[in-house]
Design an enzyme around this catalytic site. Structure first.
Site, short mmCIF file in Angstrom:
data_model
loop_
_atom_site.label_atom_id
_atom_site.label_comp_id
_atom_site.label_asym_id
_atom_site.label_seq_id
_atom_site.Cartn_x
_atom_site.Cartn_y
_atom_site.Cartn_z
N TYR A 83 37.57 19.17 69.09
CA TYR A 83 38.25 18.51 67.96
C TYR A 83 39.48 17.77 68.50
CZ TYR A 83 41.15 17.98 63.76
OH TYR A 83 41.93 17.46 62.76
N LYS A 121 40.26 13.65 68.74
CA LYS A 121 41.44 13.02 68.12
C LYS A 121 42.31 12.33 69.17
CE LYS A 121 40.91 14.11 63.71
NZ LYS A 121 40.77 13.10 62.66
N1 LIG Z 1 44.37 19.15 56.62
C1 LIG Z 1 44.93 19.25 57.80
O1 LIG Z 1 45.62 20.24 58.08
C2 LIG Z 1 44.77 18.15 58.83
C3 LIG Z 1 45.62 18.17 59.93
C4 LIG Z 1 45.49 17.17 60.87
C5 LIG Z 1 44.55 16.18 60.72
N2 LIG Z 1 43.73 16.19 59.64
C6 LIG Z 1 42.74 15.10 59.54
O2 LIG Z 1 42.86 14.49 58.28
C7 LIG Z 1 41.62 13.89 57.92
C8 LIG Z 1 41.28 14.28 56.49
O3 LIG Z 1 41.01 15.66 56.43
P1 LIG Z 1 41.46 16.61 55.24
O4 LIG Z 1 42.43 17.56 55.77
O5 LIG Z 1 41.81 15.81 54.04
O6 LIG Z 1 40.10 17.46 55.05
P2 LIG Z 1 38.94 17.37 53.98
O7 LIG Z 1 39.47 17.67 52.62
O8 LIG Z 1 37.85 18.23 54.53
O9 LIG Z 1 38.50 15.84 54.02
C9 LIG Z 1 37.63 15.28 54.98
C10 LIG Z 1 36.78 14.25 54.27
O10 LIG Z 1 35.92 13.59 55.24
C11 LIG Z 1 34.66 13.38 54.63
N3 LIG Z 1 33.64 13.33 55.67
C12 LIG Z 1 33.35 14.28 56.58
N4 LIG Z 1 32.32 13.89 57.34
C13 LIG Z 1 31.93 12.66 56.88
C14 LIG Z 1 30.92 11.76 57.24
N5 LIG Z 1 30.06 12.03 58.25
N6 LIG Z 1 30.80 10.59 56.56
C15 LIG Z 1 31.66 10.30 55.54
N7 LIG Z 1 32.66 11.13 55.17
C16 LIG Z 1 32.78 12.30 55.82
C17 LIG Z 1 34.47 14.59 53.71
O11 LIG Z 1 33.67 14.28 52.59
P3 LIG Z 1 32.09 14.62 52.53
O12 LIG Z 1 31.94 16.03 53.03
O13 LIG Z 1 31.74 14.42 51.10
O14 LIG Z 1 31.45 13.60 53.42
C18 LIG Z 1 35.88 14.89 53.22
O15 LIG Z 1 36.14 14.29 51.97
C19 LIG Z 1 40.60 14.36 58.96
O16 LIG Z 1 40.37 13.34 59.90
C20 LIG Z 1 41.29 15.54 59.61
O17 LIG Z 1 40.87 15.74 60.94
C21 LIG Z 1 43.81 17.15 58.68
#
Ligand SMILES: NC(=O)c1ccc[n+]([C@@H]2O[C@H](COP(=O)([O-])OP(=O)(O)OC[C@H]3O[C@@H](n4cnc5c(N)ncnc54)[C@H](OP(=O)(O)O)[C@@H]3O)[C@@H](O)[C@H]2O)c1
Length: 255
Positions: free
Chosen positions: A156, A160
């Protein structure tokens, strides 16, 4: 979220947000729409996207797996067919993936790199002719683990890290065309990420408590707080910022 003079710049502009069905992506789609943009929200789950679209009439949605063959081109074409322009691409879709080295497999590693590297690249490529016309911008969503080591989630973090380096390289490559490319690296933020990673609720709660206790500002981030910075990075008024990775983590990186 309240709009500010900075964010009102999005009136009449067109934005694509991947992963718009939950968490940071949903908050980002809503914030752009509230700031006047027309937004195409993309994700795999139609029901989740529909909930996002219900939050603002400026949001349209497209159910697609961004890793699927020809999906990146279809996503960009959908926005162009609908609104005739594209100003901002937000590569947000992603998946937190715990995978100790002992459990690594080629399939799981490839999945992560398809999601965080290949698909964002193909989306950016398909967006390029349109971003040239609008002198638009790309915002990639990384993670603090894009530049900090983490045990148990090396791939992961590595995917990134690749996205952060793409950000810097594209910023240089596209600067003469007036296209800006930046990335946001959030720390622990409320979303579906941990649940989507397949962790049971008690483990999710335990991780959240532990993370909050380590963050100098004393809590995990909210998706709205991250979205506000996506808008600032993308704002056409932010004319001289490119190639930067902004960490947004309540001070965690300082510890
Ligand atoms: N939350 C944290 O603590 C955190 C920290 C650092 C970075 N991030 C980054 O922030 C970003 C958003 O994550 P989040 O925290 O908001 O988590 P999340 O709620 O799980 O959102 C991720 C979204 O990506 C979509 N997704 C996943 N695989 C996909 C695919 N193959 N095609 C199209 N859509 C896809 C999912 O929707 P579907 O399943 O419906 O496709 C989901 O809505 C990610 O890149 C994550 O790595 C998050």
């Amino acid at each position: 979220m309240t709009s500010s003079p900075l964010t009102s710049q999005f009136t009449g502009r067109v934005v694509i947000v991947t992963g718009a069905g939950s968490g940071i992506g949903r908050a980002t789609a809503i914030a752009f729409a509230a700031a006047g943009a027309r937004v195409l929200g993309v994700g795999r789950r139609q029901d989740a996207l529909d909930k996002t679209a219900q939050e603002h009439p400026g949001i349209a949605v497209l159910a697609a797996d961004i890793r699927a063959a020809h999906a990146p081109e279809a996503i960009i074409d959908t926005a162009i067919d609908r609104w005739g322009r594209l100003d901002v691409l937000v590569n947000n879709a992603g998946a937190t993936t715990l995978m100790p080295l002992a459990d690594a497999s080629a399939g799981r590693i490839l999945h992560l790199f398809e999601l965080h590297v290949v698909a964002p690249s193909l989306l950016a490529r398909a967006a390029l002719p349109h971003l040239r016309q609008t002198r638009g911008s790309i915002v990639n969503i990384s993670s603090t683990y894009g530049h900090r080591p983490v045990p148990g989630a090396a791939h992961y973090a590595a995917s990134k890290a690749a996205l952060e380096q793409l950000t810097r390289c594209w910023a240089l490559e596209l600067a003469t065309e007036g296209i800006r490319v930046n990335a946001l690296a959030p720390g622990p933020t409320e979303s579906q990420a941990l649940t989507a990673a397949g962790l049971p609720q008690p483990v999710v709660d335990q991780i959240k408590q532990h993370e909050a206790s380590r963050i100098p500002l004393g809590r995990r981030g909210e998706p709205d707080e991250v979205a506000a910075w996506v808008l600032r990075l993308a704002d056409p008024a932010t004319t001289w910022l490119t190639g930067q990775i902004l960490t947004l983590d309540g001070g965690l990186e300082l510890t």
